[in-house]
Design a protein around this motif. Sequence first.
Motif, PDB file in Angstrom:
ATOM      1  N   THR A 194      39.644  -4.103 -99.836  1.00 42.35           N
ATOM      2  CA  THR A 194      40.226  -3.013 -99.055  1.00 42.35           C
ATOM      3  C   THR A 194      39.189  -2.433 -98.107  1.00 42.35           C
ATOM      4  N   LYS A 195      37.984  -2.217 -98.631  1.00 38.64           N
ATOM      5  CA  LYS A 195      36.918  -1.680 -97.780  1.00 38.64           C
ATOM      6  C   LYS A 195      36.638  -2.631 -96.620  1.00 38.64           C
ATOM      7  N   LYS A 196      36.664  -3.912 -96.912  1.00 41.47           N
ATOM      8  CA  LYS A 196      36.402  -4.888 -95.857  1.00 41.47           C
ATOM      9  C   LYS A 196      37.469  -4.813 -94.774  1.00 41.47           C
ATOM     10  N   GLN A 197      38.739  -4.749 -95.213  1.00 45.17           N
ATOM     11  CA  GLN A 197      39.824  -4.676 -94.224  1.00 45.17           C
ATOM     12  C   GLN A 197      39.698  -3.433 -93.359  1.00 45.17           C
ATOM     13  N   ILE A 198      39.369  -2.290 -93.997  1.00 41.80           N
ATOM     14  CA  ILE A 198      39.227  -1.051 -93.234  1.00 41.80           C
ATOM     15  C   ILE A 198      38.105  -1.203 -92.209  1.00 41.80           C
ATOM     16  N   MET A 199      36.978  -1.751 -92.649  1.00 39.19           N
ATOM     17  CA  MET A 199      35.828  -1.865 -91.752  1.00 39.19           C
ATOM     18  C   MET A 199      36.091  -2.847 -90.621  1.00 39.19           C
ATOM     19  N   LEU A 200      36.854  -3.898 -90.894  1.00 37.12           N
ATOM     20  CA  LEU A 200      37.085  -4.905 -89.853  1.00 37.12           C
ATOM     21  C   LEU A 200      37.887  -4.337 -88.687  1.00 37.12           C
ATOM     22  N   SER A 201      38.651  -3.265 -88.926  1.00 36.83           N
ATOM     23  CA  SER A 201      39.416  -2.703 -87.819  1.00 36.83           C
ATOM     24  C   SER A 201      38.494  -2.054 -86.790  1.00 36.83           C
ATOM     25  N   VAL A 202      37.306  -1.649 -87.226  1.00 35.25           N
ATOM     26  CA  VAL A 202      36.379  -1.066 -86.261  1.00 35.25           C
ATOM     27  C   VAL A 202      35.170  -1.964 -85.988  1.00 35.25           C
ATOM     28  N   MET A 203      34.880  -2.872 -86.896  1.00 31.78           N
ATOM     29  CA  MET A 203      33.736  -3.771 -86.693  1.00 31.78           C
ATOM     30  C   MET A 203      34.161  -5.222 -86.915  1.00 31.78           C
ATOM     31  N   PRO A 204      34.955  -5.768 -85.998  1.00 31.11           N
ATOM     32  CA  PRO A 204      35.467  -7.127 -86.207  1.00 31.11           C
ATOM     33  C   PRO A 204      34.362  -8.176 -86.305  1.00 31.11           C
ATOM     34  N   GLU A 205      33.181  -7.844 -85.757  1.00 31.59           N
ATOM     35  CA  GLU A 205      32.092  -8.838 -85.788  1.00 31.59           C
ATOM     36  C   GLU A 205      31.556  -9.063 -87.200  1.00 31.59           C
ATOM     37  N   MET A 206      31.953  -8.188 -88.152  1.00 34.40           N
ATOM     38  CA  MET A 206      31.448  -8.337 -89.521  1.00 34.40           C
ATOM     39  C   MET A 206      32.281  -9.301 -90.368  1.00 34.40           C
TER      40      MET A 206
END
Lengths: 255, 215
Positions: free
Chosen positions: A42-54
């Motif tokens: 879940t944390k990864k999905q949330i972060m990918l919305s703002v940091m797709p490069e991760m």
Amino acid sequence: MQQSNGYVIGFAVVMTIVLGGLLATIAGSLNATQKQQIALDTKKQIMLSVMPEMSESPKSEIAAIYDKRIKVINVDGQTIAPEKLEKLSIAKEWKKLKEIQKALKAKEEPKVGEVTLPIYEFLSEDGSKVEAYILPMYGYGLWNDIWGYFALNADKKTVKGVVFSHKGETPGLGARISDGPVQDRYIGKSIFDGGSLTPIHMVKGEGHAGLSNHEVDGLSGATLTANGLNDMVKMYLEEYEPFLKKGASAVSMAQ
Amino acid sequence: MSTETVAAKKSEALFSKRRKKIITDPLDDDNPVTVQVLGICSALAVTSKLEPTLVMSVAVTFVVIFSNLIVSLLRNTIPQRIRIIVQLGIVASLVIIVDQVLRAYLYDVSKVVGVYVGLIITNCIVMGRLEAFAMANKPYDSILDGLGSSFGYAWVILVVAFFRELLGSGTLFDIRVLPEAYVNNGLMSSPVGAFIIIGMIIWVQRWRNGYVEEA
């Protein structure tokens, strides 16, 4: 070979106990690891919305950034307590929202409790200002649930990035909502037309040119999934509308 | 010296001709998918990409081998009248174990194949092997039979997935292999594409082996 009834029943009982016990033990011992995996994901999905490069980085690394730079608030701008946040499930809140909408339609008093709509604030590196607001969403596609994280820039108008995920859409068709190139179509689009809310709409069919600032190209062969997606985006943006209409400064004061 | 040779003759070699045949038969002449036409449903459902197909193959191999082994060990104690439900219970338990382990340790893969792992329970190959082989044979032979049958299933669905992912998405294991200019064939992404490819595999195989269905 004919066995007595007693033997047959005895065998069935023993088998049930052995298999049931085995499965319960395995499920119980793996439960903690599974929960951890879900939380990380879940944390990864949330972060990918703002940091797709991760997207290729290890989950633990992404979670570390999440813990440092994400602050969760409610629509009134108050921080949601961690113990409350732990129990918060977007899917459950979605069900409550649905109940309320159904009750309103039938002009009845809704029977469910208050709905918590969390907003994930993505803070800048030093934590001084908000770089993006991430709105969690939940809905229904063609076959099963879909959900997503809709990140708006600090102006609360333009899209920074989106992440969509699904439980069981058709691979190669509806499942494409979780593909990067499809999600990139939302970037830079606007959810406000002048002063009024205009949810971004995924059009039917693919390969359109000259789309407005509130439309994105669709998925050929997956119109029903796209419809579900549009309903979800519309419903949640409307729910978040009061928050979105408040100026960005109002929120930073409430911190 | 002489007694030893007698003993050796009595016990069969670990890979005797008969046992080799148990493994190799389902790969070609008696293939569960193309000849017995079993397990078609899952061959259609999981094969749109190679990665989930590979995980599915491994999962089916695990379930077939272990259910064969367990049923074979219990073959003399399982009551005849409830044998199907007993087999089903064993298969279902193994499938749940696979699903739980995937969720704990291969979460990203389980998100993709999660829906289909449960379908292994209804995969006719598993039940078919239990009924046809494991109920009447010794444990070691049953393991070999499970190995052969699941590999026979695995190679067919992997070939199908190879063509479906290549033509339907232009990728292999999610790595782009065809040039961007290639227009994805939507037919291959949908289960219909799997039908066509399985049909072609069956056609080529029957033409090569000269197999004719008995009337």
